[in-house]
Design an enzyme around this catalytic site. Structure first.
Site, PDB file in Angstrom:
ATOM      1  N   GLY A  55      33.298 -19.884 107.854  1.00 37.18           N
ATOM      2  CA  GLY A  55      32.954 -18.513 108.213  1.00 37.18           C
ATOM      3  C   GLY A  55      33.162 -18.273 109.690  1.00 37.18           C
ATOM      4  N   CYS A  82      33.422 -26.700 107.513  1.00 43.24           N
ATOM      5  CA  CYS A  82      33.484 -25.953 108.778  1.00 43.24           C
ATOM      6  C   CYS A  82      32.129 -25.310 109.083  1.00 43.24           C
ATOM      7  CB  CYS A  82      34.617 -24.929 108.738  1.00 43.24           C
ATOM      8  SG  CYS A  82      35.077 -24.323 110.382  1.00 43.24           S
ATOM      9  N   TYR A  83      32.003 -23.986 108.944  1.00 44.14           N
ATOM     10  CA  TYR A  83      30.693 -23.352 109.170  1.00 44.14           C
ATOM     11  C   TYR A  83      29.653 -23.973 108.255  1.00 44.14           C
ATOM     12  CZ  TYR A  83      27.054 -19.740 109.400  1.00 44.14           C
ATOM     13  OH  TYR A  83      25.858 -19.072 109.550  1.00 44.14           O
ATOM     14  N   HIS A 169      39.259 -27.951 107.348  1.00 45.41           N
ATOM     15  CA  HIS A 169      39.451 -27.222 106.095  1.00 45.41           C
ATOM     16  C   HIS A 169      40.312 -28.030 105.131  1.00 45.41           C
ATOM     17  CE1 HIS A 169      37.664 -23.289 107.136  1.00 45.41           C
ATOM     18  NE2 HIS A 169      38.007 -23.606 108.367  1.00 45.41           N
ATOM     19  N   GLU A 171      40.860 -27.353 102.080  1.00 48.08           N
ATOM     20  CA  GLU A 171      41.424 -26.495 101.039  1.00 48.08           C
ATOM     21  C   GLU A 171      42.808 -25.953 101.368  1.00 48.08           C
ATOM     22  OE1 GLU A 171      38.732 -23.664 103.488  1.00 48.08           O
ATOM     23  OE2 GLU A 171      38.927 -25.810 103.050  1.00 48.08           O
ATOM     24  N   ASP A 227      49.684  -8.863  84.912  1.00 50.88           N
ATOM     25  CA  ASP A 227      48.219  -8.832  84.897  1.00 50.88           C
ATOM     26  C   ASP A 227      47.681  -7.929  83.787  1.00 50.88           C
ATOM     27  OD1 ASP A 227      48.613 -10.310  87.197  1.00 50.88           O
ATOM     28  OD2 ASP A 227      48.360  -8.591  88.514  1.00 50.88           O
ATOM     29  N   LYS A 382      46.872 -15.387  90.130  1.00 48.71           N
ATOM     30  CA  LYS A 382      48.083 -15.033  89.391  1.00 48.71           C
ATOM     31  C   LYS A 382      48.645 -16.202  88.581  1.00 48.71           C
ATOM     32  CE  LYS A 382      50.357 -11.664  90.034  1.00 48.71           C
ATOM     33  NZ  LYS A 382      50.452 -10.332  89.396  1.00 48.71           N
TER      34      LYS A 382
END
Length: 526
Positions: A55, A82-83, A169, A171, A227, A382
């Protein structure tokens, strides 16, 4: 909910959705909740672990986003990122201070404890992506330092209480071994089964829709894209009678005047013939374009389009209900193909993340609606939707269609709209798609399209001066639409596109190529 999950508490990071994506790649369901989510809501997802996201705030700020500290008392493994690391330190009795140096971008981290479960199978030094200005000065009691970068805490653990945290991070793609770190947490430490699959999603969603709609009838806002098509097939399966073959779903395909060239007829043919859906086509182009006349602000465009779509859908719902009046049918449900990136960018429903832009089917919806929404795909990305489409047996040419914005070409004609400008862009866009297909790149590129700029330039054609519009070409690679890199299209393809547009499209005399990634830009120009 009986499905195992990993709950991600969002403290406002623009990367939070990537954590969810990575976890789902392990066939484990993940859900992103605002950091302020009540403890009961967190527990309702049957979590096997909790992740605290990054964040933009500092934990010692008066308005720093909090979460219920009782998440540390659930007896579940907790991973701070992180945060999330700093929140863990601050909440559990340690100390966070402004960093001696700000770390943004690539960094090398030395793993001090290679026996740590979070770093199992990793080398002694790893490349990571950092994005922080604060650092942990003092660790809480019970924690040990397990990795550092330049003397700054990069990772810590309290194995007895099952708390882990990393300052970087894992991710993002820029942390090459980050997926292994998340796998260690989710599969090894949390012991998740990894049994959440597309078929599991299909079965549970169909059951939920049947219970939700009951004996009623639903309509689906169909655009022809992957979608809304997947959402339509999914709901159609739920509402189609297995004995009579009759479906209680009617798909409404609206021509808003901003569709691509020939799309109104082509979509009807494809989805009726290939998917067997009940489709009612409505030509509402005049009413849409009248409402959009002289509107140049992109947010106003999206909201006008969102409101007008709902007005059309409500009218069609009344019409469908009248058709089935003798059968006691009622229509109160509207199906939309909303995806998770649409929700993230449109409004801060998951936490303090900043709103990027509204989407006509999310942030652009009117405050008061008569129809209730069914959005079966709203927590999916997606690529997950495409896999669900394949498991539903949908044809590949429908599944592989490149994304097309709900507001259509309205957000690709920059500035004020007119039918003339839309027609010019339709011709240019058809050339872009045609040349991309000829080059065999259509299914290898996330999105490729033309944009008409509100800029006229001087040119020369046939020894005569011209003064016409500029067309921009956009082509990007992406996994989920949240981040994107521009595509290095072959010069031969760019040359063919440019030559054809300036020679075949009256009103354009200059073509430029957009080489901006997301961020800092967005994929669409508006």
């Amino acid at each position: 909910m009986n499905t195992q999950s990993v709950v991600i508490l969002d403290f406002g990071s623009q990367y939070t959705q990537l954590i969810a994506r990575r976890i789902r790649e392990f066939n484990v369901f993940s859900v992103v909740l605002p950091c302020t989510a009540p403890l009961a809501e967190i527990q309702s997802y049957t979590p096997v672990g909790i992740i605290l996201s990054g964040g933009p705030s500092s934990v010692y700020d008066a308005d720093a986003p909090p979460c219920d500290a009782r998440v540390f008392e659930l007896g579940l493994p907790v991973l701070g990122i992180c945060y999330g690391l700093q929140f863990m330190v601050h909440t559990l009795g340690g100390k966070v201070v402004p960093g001696r140096k700000h770390e943004y971008g690539h960094a090398l981290v030395e793993i001090l404890n290679r026996e740590s479960k979070i770093f199992a199978g990793l080398p002694g030094e790893i490349q990571v992506w950092m994005s922080h200005g604060d650092e942990a000065k003092e660790l809480p009691a019970g924690f040990s330092l397990i990795a550092e970068s330049g003397g700054v805490v990069s990772a810590m653990q309290d194995e007895s209480r099952r708390y882990w945290a990393v300052q970087f991070h894992p991710e993002v793609h820029h942390t090459p071994l980050g997926k292994q770190i998340l796998s260690n947490f989710v599969l090894t430490i949390c012991g998740a089964r990894g049994d959440w699959t597309a078929q599991h999603f299909i079965d549970s969603t169909i059951s939920a829709i049947r219970a939700q709609v009951g004996s009623g009838h639903a309509i689906c806002g169909l655009s022809g894209g992957v979608d809304s098509s997947v959402a339509a097939v999914l709901v159609d399966r739920a509402l189609r009678d297995s004995v009579t073959g009759e479906s209680r779903l009617t798909c409404i395909f609206v021509d808003s005047g901003t569709l691509r060239k020939g799309e109104f007829a082509a979509v009807q043919r494809n989805l009726r013939d290939k998917l067997g859906l009940n489709i009612d086509a409505v030509d509402a182009s005049t009413r849409f374009l009248d409402k959009l006349e002289n509107v140049s602000d992109p947010e106003r465009k999206r909201k006008i389009i969102g409101n007008e779509f709902i007005a059309v859908f409500e009218e069609e719902a009344h019409r469908v209900a009248r058709l089935h009046e003798g059968e006691g049918e009622h229509v109160e449900w509207l199906v939309q193909g909303t995806l998770y990136p649409d929700v993230i960018e449109s409004r801060s429903v998951r936490g303090p993340s900043q709103t990027i832009k509204s989407h006509h089917n999310v942030g652009g919806l009117p405050e008061k609606m008569k129809l209730k929404l069914i959005e079966p795909l709203k927590d999916l990305f997606k690529d997950e939707v495409r896999q669900i489409g394949r498991d539903l047996g949908m044809p590949e040419d429908v599944i592989q269609r490149q994304p097309f914005p709900g507001p259509g070409l309205a957000v690709r004609v920059l500035g004020e709209l007119s039918k003339e400008k839309l027609d010019i862009l339709r011709d240019a866009d058809e050339i872009v798609v045609d040349e991309i297909r000829k080059a065999g790149l259509y299914t290898k590129i996330w999105q490729s399209f033309a944009v008409l700029l509100p800029v006229k330039t001087v040119g020369v054609m046939g020894d005569q001066r011209t003064y016409a519009y500029t067309c921009a070409i956009r082509a990007v690679h992406s996994e989920d639409g949240m981040t994107a890199d521009w595509v290095e299209l072959p010069y031969a393809v760019l040359k063919a596109i440019s030559s054809r547009i300036v020679n075949e499209v009256k009103g354009i005399n200059r073509v430029v190529y957009d080489i901006t990634s997301k961020p800092p830009g967005t994929i669409e120009w508006e």
